[in-house]
Design a protein around this motif. Structure first.
Motif, PDB file in Angstrom:
ATOM      1  N   LEU A 294       0.833  -1.207   0.000  1.00 33.47           N
ATOM      2  CA  LEU A 294       0.000   0.000   0.000  1.00 33.47           C
ATOM      3  C   LEU A 294       0.868   1.258   0.000  1.00 33.47           C
ATOM      4  O   LEU A 294       0.565   2.231  -0.692  1.00 33.47           O
ATOM      5  N   LEU A 295       1.958   1.213   0.756  1.00 37.17           N
ATOM      6  CA  LEU A 295       2.884   2.344   0.730  1.00 37.17           C
ATOM      7  C   LEU A 295       3.583   2.432  -0.625  1.00 37.17           C
ATOM      8  O   LEU A 295       3.981   3.521  -1.060  1.00 37.17           O
ATOM      9  N   GLY A 296       3.737   1.280  -1.293  1.00 34.12           N
ATOM     10  CA  GLY A 296       4.297   1.293  -2.633  1.00 34.12           C
ATOM     11  C   GLY A 296       3.407   2.055  -3.600  1.00 34.12           C
ATOM     12  O   GLY A 296       3.892   2.766  -4.487  1.00 34.12           O
ATOM     13  N   VAL A 297       2.089   1.925  -3.439  1.00 36.74           N
ATOM     14  CA  VAL A 297       1.152   2.697  -4.267  1.00 36.74           C
ATOM     15  C   VAL A 297       1.312   4.189  -3.991  1.00 36.74           C
ATOM     16  O   VAL A 297       1.311   5.015  -4.911  1.00 36.74           O
TER      17      VAL A 297
ATOM     18  N   ARG B 133      13.283   2.010  -0.267  1.00 33.18           N
ATOM     19  CA  ARG B 133      14.296   1.519   0.662  1.00 33.18           C
ATOM     20  C   ARG B 133      13.909   1.842   2.103  1.00 33.18           C
ATOM     21  O   ARG B 133      14.133   1.048   3.018  1.00 33.18           O
ATOM     22  N   LEU B 134      13.313   3.016   2.306  1.00 30.62           N
ATOM     23  CA  LEU B 134      12.858   3.387   3.645  1.00 30.62           C
ATOM     24  C   LEU B 134      11.739   2.464   4.100  1.00 30.62           C
ATOM     25  O   LEU B 134      11.705   2.025   5.264  1.00 30.62           O
ATOM     26  N   ILE B 135      10.819   2.152   3.195  1.00 33.54           N
ATOM     27  CA  ILE B 135       9.724   1.240   3.521  1.00 33.54           C
ATOM     28  C   ILE B 135      10.264  -0.144   3.874  1.00 33.54           C
ATOM     29  O   ILE B 135       9.804  -0.798   4.820  1.00 33.54           O
ATOM     30  N   ALA B 136      11.283  -0.596   3.123  1.00 35.27           N
ATOM     31  CA  ALA B 136      11.845  -1.928   3.336  1.00 35.27           C
ATOM     32  C   ALA B 136      12.468  -2.074   4.725  1.00 35.27           C
ATOM     33  O   ALA B 136      12.506  -3.173   5.282  1.00 35.27           O
ATOM     34  N   VAL B 137      12.945  -0.960   5.294  1.00 34.30           N
ATOM     35  CA  VAL B 137      13.564  -1.009   6.621  1.00 34.30           C
ATOM     36  C   VAL B 137      12.564  -1.459   7.677  1.00 34.30           C
ATOM     37  O   VAL B 137      12.906  -2.169   8.630  1.00 34.30           O
ATOM     38  N   PHE B 138      11.286  -1.070   7.510  1.00 37.78           N
ATOM     39  CA  PHE B 138      10.264  -1.346   8.518  1.00 37.78           C
ATOM     40  C   PHE B 138       9.405  -2.566   8.190  1.00 37.78           C
ATOM     41  O   PHE B 138       8.455  -2.859   8.913  1.00 37.78           O
ATOM     42  N   GLU B 139       9.686  -3.265   7.106  1.00 37.61           N
ATOM     43  CA  GLU B 139       8.884  -4.439   6.748  1.00 37.61           C
ATOM     44  C   GLU B 139       9.146  -5.581   7.724  1.00 37.61           C
ATOM     45  O   GLU B 139      10.246  -5.726   8.249  1.00 37.61           O
ATOM     46  N   PRO B 140       8.119  -6.455   7.931  1.00 38.63           N
ATOM     47  CA  PRO B 140       6.752  -6.380   7.382  1.00 38.63           C
ATOM     48  C   PRO B 140       5.892  -5.362   8.135  1.00 38.63           C
ATOM     49  O   PRO B 140       6.032  -5.191   9.343  1.00 38.63           O
TER      50      PRO B 140
END
Length: 263
Positions: free
Chosen positions: A53-56, A93-100
Motif C-alpha cells: 500500500l505504501l508502494g502505491v 528503501r525506507l519502507i523496506a527497513v520497517f517491513e513487514p
C-alpha cells in the motif's frame, strides 16, 4: 528469468496501449489496472502487507515529483523522470527497513492521504491528449519493449516493491509529458483501485492465490466503476462557447494556449 520476461512483456504492452489512447482520463485508468502486479504474482509468489500500500503511495509520489519538476519548474522531462525514480527508490528503501508492515494501520493512513489528495487536487475536465509522438504504433512498441527490459532489470532488485515500481511509469511520463499534470491527477484518483486490489488480496490470501487475485480484481473494478460513474453523473453540460477544458484545434495555440490548473 521467466519472471523478468513476464514483467517486461507486461510493461511493454501497458506502455504501448497507453500511448495509443487519446483521452488522458482513460490513459490513467488503463495505467492503474493491476495487470503487471497480477502477472508478477503468477510468475513469482509475493506476500501482500502494508508495504504494498505504501508502494502505491510512493508510485503517486513518483508522478508528483516528475510533474512538479517538469511542468512547474521547467526541467527537461528526462531529468525530471530520473529524479522521480530516485525519489521512489529512496522511499522504497525506507519502507523496506520497517517491513513487514501491518496492513490495517497503513490502510487507514493511505486512505486519508488519498482523500486529501483527491479533494485538494481534483482531476478537472477530461480532454484529448496533447501532441502525439511522431513514432508510429510499431515503432512505439519497439521502443517500449527496449525500455521495459531495462526498467524491469533495475526494478527486480527492489524485492517485494517490484510490483509497484514505476518501470512502466518511467516510460509513460515520456509519452504523456504534454498532459502530465492532468494524467497525474487522474492517476492519483484511480490509484484507490490499486489499494483496494492489494487489500482484497491480503484479506483472502488464505483461500489461495487464484481466489485472492480474483477478489483483488473485483475490488478494483468496483472502485473504478464507482469513480467513473460518479464522475459521469456529476459532469456539467458542455458549454457551447470556448472555455476551460475545451480541446484546442491543431495549430491554434498549442500547449501554451491550453489553460493549466493550479496545483
Amino acid at each position: 528469468m521467466t519472471s523478468l520476461l513476464v514483467a517486461a512483456v507486461t510493461v511493454t504492452l501497458t506502455v504501448w496501449v497507453v500511448s495509443l489512447i487519446r483521452s488522458v482520463r482513460w490513459r490513467a485508468l488503463v495505467y492503474s489496472l493491476p495487470i503487471p502486479i497480477t502477472m508478477m504474482s503468477i510468475a513469482t509468489p509475493f506476500h501482500v502487507d502494508g508495504g504494498e500500500l505504501l508502494g502505491v503511495a510512493a508510485l503517486n509520489a513518483f508522478f508528483v515529483v516528475v510533474t512538479v519538476l517538469h511542468v512547474r519548474m521547467g526541467l527537461h522531462i528526462v531529468v525530471a523522470d530520473l529524479a522521480g525514480v530516485l525519489v521512489y527508490l529512496g522511499l522504497s528503501r525506507l519502507i523496506a527497513v520497517f517491513e513487514p508492515l501491518p496492513l490495517p494501520p497503513v490502510l487507514a493512513v493511505v486512505g486519508v492521504l488519498w482523500t486529501v489528495a483527491t479533494v485538494l487536487f481534483p482531476p478537472g475536465p477530461d480532454r484529448a491528449a496533447g501532441p502525439a509522438a511522431r513514432l508510429g504504433p510499431l515503432a512505439k512498441l519497439g521502443a517500449a519493449a527496449g525500455g521495459s527490459l531495462l526498467m524491469v532489470a533495475v526494478g527486480r532488485h527492489l524485492k517485494g516493491l517490484v510490483v509497484t515500481f514505476p518501470y512502466s511509469g518511467v516510460l509513460v511520463v515520456l509519452e504523456t509529458r504534454h498532459d502530465l499534470e492532468r494524467f497525474t491527477r487522474h492517476f492519483t484518483r484511480n490509484s484507490i483501485g490499486l489499494v483496494a486490489f492489494f487489500t482484497a488480496c491480503h484479506l483472502l490470501r488464505e483461500q489461495g492465490r487464484p481466489v485472492a487475485l480474483a477478489a483483488g480484481w473485483l475490488a478494483h473494478a468496483l472502485c473504478a466503476t464507482a469513480l467513473h460513474l460518479g464522475r459521469a453523473r456529476g459532469r456539467p453540460p458542455a458549454a457551447s462557447g470556448p472555455g476551460e477544458g475545451e480541446v484546442q484545434a491543431p495549430g491554434h495555440g498549442g500547449d501554451e494556449a491550453r489553460p493549466r490548473s493550479s496545483p
